[in-house]
Design a protein around this motif. Structure first.
Motif, PDB file in Angstrom:
ATOM      1  N   LEU A 117      68.598  54.312  22.052  1.00  0.00           N
ATOM      2  CA  LEU A 117      68.066  54.065  23.394  1.00  0.00           C
ATOM      3  C   LEU A 117      68.659  52.827  24.091  1.00  0.00           C
ATOM      4  CD1 LEU A 117      64.358  55.155  22.911  1.00  0.00           C
ATOM      5  CD2 LEU A 117      66.257  56.401  23.963  1.00  0.00           C
ATOM      6  N   PRO A 118      68.779  51.680  23.419  1.00  0.00           N
ATOM      7  CA  PRO A 118      69.294  50.517  24.155  1.00  0.00           C
ATOM      8  C   PRO A 118      70.719  50.697  24.656  1.00  0.00           C
ATOM      9  CG  PRO A 118      68.241  49.821  22.126  1.00  0.00           C
ATOM     10  CD  PRO A 118      68.365  51.312  22.056  1.00  0.00           C
ATOM     11  N   ALA A 167      72.050  53.820  25.360  1.00  0.00           N
ATOM     12  CA  ALA A 167      72.201  55.214  25.783  1.00  0.00           C
ATOM     13  C   ALA A 167      72.983  55.339  27.092  1.00  0.00           C
ATOM     14  CB  ALA A 167      70.835  55.880  25.917  1.00  0.00           C
ATOM     15  N   VAL A 168      72.837  54.371  27.978  1.00  0.00           N
ATOM     16  CA  VAL A 168      73.606  54.418  29.228  1.00  0.00           C
ATOM     17  C   VAL A 168      74.542  53.223  29.287  1.00  0.00           C
ATOM     18  CG1 VAL A 168      73.526  54.617  31.722  1.00  0.00           C
ATOM     19  CG2 VAL A 168      71.590  55.346  30.352  1.00  0.00           C
ATOM     20  N   VAL A 187      62.284  43.118  23.203  1.00  0.00           N
ATOM     21  CA  VAL A 187      61.900  44.376  23.854  1.00  0.00           C
ATOM     22  C   VAL A 187      61.943  45.521  22.849  1.00  0.00           C
ATOM     23  CG1 VAL A 187      62.633  46.089  25.540  1.00  0.00           C
ATOM     24  CG2 VAL A 187      62.515  43.691  26.181  1.00  0.00           C
ATOM     25  N   LEU A 234      60.456  49.872  17.915  1.00  0.00           N
ATOM     26  CA  LEU A 234      61.635  50.630  17.491  1.00  0.00           C
ATOM     27  C   LEU A 234      62.335  50.022  16.279  1.00  0.00           C
ATOM     28  CD1 LEU A 234      63.257  51.465  20.945  1.00  0.00           C
ATOM     29  CD2 LEU A 234      61.766  52.877  19.544  1.00  0.00           C
ATOM     30  N   LEU A 272      58.682  47.620  21.612  1.00  0.00           N
ATOM     31  CA  LEU A 272      58.507  49.064  21.760  1.00  0.00           C
ATOM     32  C   LEU A 272      58.298  49.741  20.413  1.00  0.00           C
ATOM     33  CD1 LEU A 272      61.273  49.785  24.436  1.00  0.00           C
ATOM     34  CD2 LEU A 272      58.802  49.876  24.765  1.00  0.00           C
ATOM     35  N   VAL A 321      71.995  62.024  30.212  1.00  0.00           N
ATOM     36  CA  VAL A 321      71.463  60.995  31.110  1.00  0.00           C
ATOM     37  C   VAL A 321      72.556  60.479  32.055  1.00  0.00           C
ATOM     38  CG1 VAL A 321      70.532  58.660  31.141  1.00  0.00           C
ATOM     39  CG2 VAL A 321      69.637  60.317  29.539  1.00  0.00           C
ATOM     40  N   LEU A 378      66.256  53.673  31.740  1.00  0.00           N
ATOM     41  CA  LEU A 378      66.801  53.045  30.531  1.00  0.00           C
ATOM     42  C   LEU A 378      67.394  51.675  30.847  1.00  0.00           C
ATOM     43  CD1 LEU A 378      68.461  56.097  28.769  1.00  0.00           C
ATOM     44  CD2 LEU A 378      66.696  54.640  27.801  1.00  0.00           C
ATOM     45  N   PHE A 397      65.991  48.372  29.077  1.00  0.00           N
ATOM     46  CA  PHE A 397      66.816  47.676  28.090  1.00  0.00           C
ATOM     47  C   PHE A 397      67.786  46.674  28.692  1.00  0.00           C
ATOM     48  CE2 PHE A 397      65.503  51.524  25.801  1.00  0.00           C
ATOM     49  CZ  PHE A 397      64.919  50.911  24.710  1.00  0.00           C
ATOM     50  N   PRO A 450      66.236  58.958  34.689  1.00  0.00           N
ATOM     51  CA  PRO A 450      66.340  58.552  33.272  1.00  0.00           C
ATOM     52  C   PRO A 450      67.294  57.380  33.063  1.00  0.00           C
ATOM     53  CG  PRO A 450      66.583  60.930  33.497  1.00  0.00           C
ATOM     54  CD  PRO A 450      66.573  60.377  34.885  1.00  0.00           C
ATOM     55  N   ALA A 451      68.467  57.445  33.689  1.00  0.00           N
ATOM     56  CA  ALA A 451      69.443  56.364  33.489  1.00  0.00           C
ATOM     57  C   ALA A 451      68.909  55.049  34.033  1.00  0.00           C
ATOM     58  CB  ALA A 451      70.771  56.722  34.174  1.00  0.00           C
TER      59      ALA A 451
END
Lengths: 347, 298
Positions: B149-150, B152-153, B134, B140, B138, B95, A68, A72, A64-65
């Protein structure tokens, strides 16, 4: 459920093991020993399949990471090709016409681009001199507070503004120093005219630096405090025995001890030279005016999203990103030359 | 931290100067916050008598907060911000934790390239425009997912957590592995309970990021009805616009088009501040440990 897990598959993998490099004893002791040895360097089973069977759970966890980041971070990286196009959102990347370096040529002739670049670099240079040393000094000061409770209390306070949003920080500054703010109010009560620091282009650079210091200088001490804690206390003791004064010990032990961290942060700062932060300038651009407050990020925003010149904005962003990357690489080379580790090791 | 034997006693002058400087620094940070909170709790009369921010406590009232929450705009923005923060933090934590553990054993399949992929994001950002394309590609735009989401990590958080997991002795996890536990079980039952501190810090960093989200919302949310709190803060407090203009012509005609009074404005500031002030002390004690690891090893 557990049967799918490590050991069953692992012993299967161990059976396939033909890696000549792995010591025989390790193989005989089975998965446990291999995991343990793996802390340093995991012996590799010969085949991809065997490794997949052993590691699929760990791999799955990263999916998942990584996904992402790909979507992005890396896909948009590819999207930079529109800088070489005359991109139109109605046509899409595939069918937009290619224009080569035309966007970059315009950019080089664009006065407002150079204005934004020069503002950005001026602000970076100014902050390097008047902001960068503050966390170091503050950390040394905090480190000299030896009562743990008092120290923790001060630390909690100075870290705090880091967690406030830029809108909040700018609003607080406005309430303190704006035309209707506290400072003006006090001045007026004392019979002088009020001042509005928030809208003065000439002092804008002081204002943004003060805001940055207020917000992040305390937080910036964390890394220096870590470096200070890592300095061998025996050095201080030895120096004290040799008769070194407080200041001499700071000069000959504390500062050299902080050197690697200072250089690391200088490199990062240099790599970020074109990245002065977006929100702070976006928020104050209108009040102060474009001449003083337009930086590269806000330039990209206003030029693109308001006029629809996508390719042009992407070109400006790409120039900014590339120059930043080059700066990091160069700075790191310089650090290596000085015998420091930098952010990544010599390869 | 404890006083060492070799350190001579600081001079009285030195100690006084140090105390003075540190007190001034603390005051410079706390004082604006104090005044803002006090002003938001003051009555209209107290505020106008002070001619601006209130520095000396007068009569206290919650009128400003009642007015703010009656308006609807702020209430909705608070709910949006809360929702995005809670959902975003949960997603980010899951995540990040999974990947941090998955990448915490050197020598696993694809370990090096995957880690490289994560670390490379430190060096080079994709740029605002391609990222916008992007997100919009998507579908969004105007969706709350665009705030989650953009971002999230965060590679930094991942690396910090990974460093912490790597510092857990292998013997601890190995014993479970021998007993046949899956990696998921090991993470959930053994590694996570040992990592509460670092998880708390990372959770705070993510949560603060979501709560403070401003620019992403400017970019991705065109619909002002979906605005999070930071945008409301900018519009009604920093820019001092009327809270009711634009909603309907009638309210403007009825005289509501004045900017909200100072107590109301400051109450919005406080609403934006409170969650941070509330959560922060519980996590603060873990900072040093958590962030040091990332700083030193990252």
């Amino acid at each position: 459920m557990l049967r799918q897990g490590g050991t069953v598959e692992d012993s299967g993998a161990a059976g396939d093991l033909t890696a000549p490099a792995a010591p025989v004893s390790t193989r005989r002791r089975g998965p446990l020993a291999r995991w343990r040895a793996g802390r340093a360097a995991r012996p590799r089973p010969a085949t991809f399949g065997a490794r997949l069977r052993r590691d699929w759970q760990l791999l799955l966890m990263s999916v998942p990471a990584i996904g992402l980041l790909l979507v992005f971070h890396y896909v948009p990286l590819l999207g930079n090709v529109i800088a070489f196009q005359d991109y139109s959102p109605y046509v899409g990347i595939k069918d937009s016409p290619w224009v080569g370096l035309a966007n970059f040529q315009w950019l080089m002739l664009d006065e407002s681009f150079w204005q934004a670049t020069s503002n950005t670099l001026t602000i970076t240079a100014f902050q390097l001199v008047f902001y960068f040393p503050i966390p170091i000094v503050l950390a040394i000061l905090l480190d000299s507070v030896i009562r743990p409770r008092a120290r923790l209390f001060i630390q909690s306070i100075v870290y705090m503004p880091h967690f406030f949003s830029w809108v909040l920080v700018v609003t607080l500054f406005q309430q303190m120093f704006g035309g209707a703010g506290l400072l003006s109010q006090i001045l007026r009560e004392n019979g002088r005219s009020g001042i509005d620091i928030m809208t003065n282009p000439d002092t804008f650079i002081l204002l943004v630096t003060a805001e940055s210091v207020w917000k992040d200088a305390g937080w910036g001490t964390i890394i220096f405090l870590a470096a200070l804690a890592a300095i061998d206390q025996n050095l201080y003791e030895a120096a004290a025995v040799d008769g070194a004064s407080r200041w001499r010990r700071m000069w000959h032990i504390t500062l050299p001890g902080l050197r690697p961290v200072i250089i690391l942060l200088l490199i990062l700062r240099l790599g970020d030279a074109l990245n002065v932060g977006f929100e702070q300038f976006f928020l104050q651009r209108d009040a102060v005016g474009r001449e003083a407050a337009e930086v590269l990020d806000t330039f990209v925003y206003w030029r693109t999203l308001l006029t629809g010149e996508w390719s042009y904005g992407a070109a400006a962003g790409l120039v900014k990103g590339l120059v930043g990357l080059i700066l990091i690489v160069v700075a790191n080379k310089v650090a290596h030359r000085f015998g420091e580790q930098g952010i990544y090791k010599r390869s | 931290m404890t006083s060492a034997s070799w350190a001579e006693k600081p001079s009285a002058v030195g100690r006084t100067a140090k105390t003075l400087v540190l007190t001034l620094i603390a005051a410079a940070i706390l004082f604006p916050v104090y005044m803002v909170v006090l002003t938001s709790l003051s009555t209209q009369e107290t505020v106008s008598r002070a001619g601006g921010l209130v520095t000396v406590p007068g009569e206290l009232s919650f009128a400003a907060y009642e007015q703010v929450f009656a308006g609807g705009v702020v209430t909705r923005a608070v709910l949006v911000s809360l929702g995005v923060t809670v959902a975003g933090t949960a997603i980010s934590l899951v995540v990040t934790t999974l990947a941090a553990y998955g990448l915490s054993r050197p020598g696993t399949l694809l370990h090096r390239p995957l880690l490289f992929l994560v670390l490379l994001t430190f060096l080079f950002g994709p740029g605002m425009i391609p990222k916008y394309l992007v997100v919009s590609g998507l579908g969004l735009i105007d969706s709350y997912w665009s705030l989650i989401l953009p971002v999230a990590v965060t590679a930094f958080n991942l690396v910090v957590m990974r460093a912490f997991f790597m510092s857990i002795p292998a013997e601890v996890t190995d014993s479970a592995r021998v007993d046949g536990a899956s990696e998921f079980t090991i993470l959930r039952r053994i590694v996570l309970p040992m990592s509460k501190g670092v998880v708390a810090v990372i959770a705070l960093l993510y949560a603060v990021g979501y709560w403070n989200a401003f620019f992403d919302a400017v970019l991705y949310l065109n619909d002002s009805a979906k605005w999070p709190l930071q945008l409301v803060l900018r519009q009604y407090v920093y820019q001092g616009q009327s809270m009711f203009a634009g909603q309907s012509g009638d309210s403007v005609a009825a005289g509501h088009s004045l900017p909200p009074n100072l107590a109301v404005q400051m109450s919005i500031v406080v609403i934006a501040l409170v969650p941070v002030l509330f959560v922060y002390p519980f996590v603060q004690k873990h900072f040093t440990k958590g962030v040091f690891i990332g700083a030193v090893k990252g």
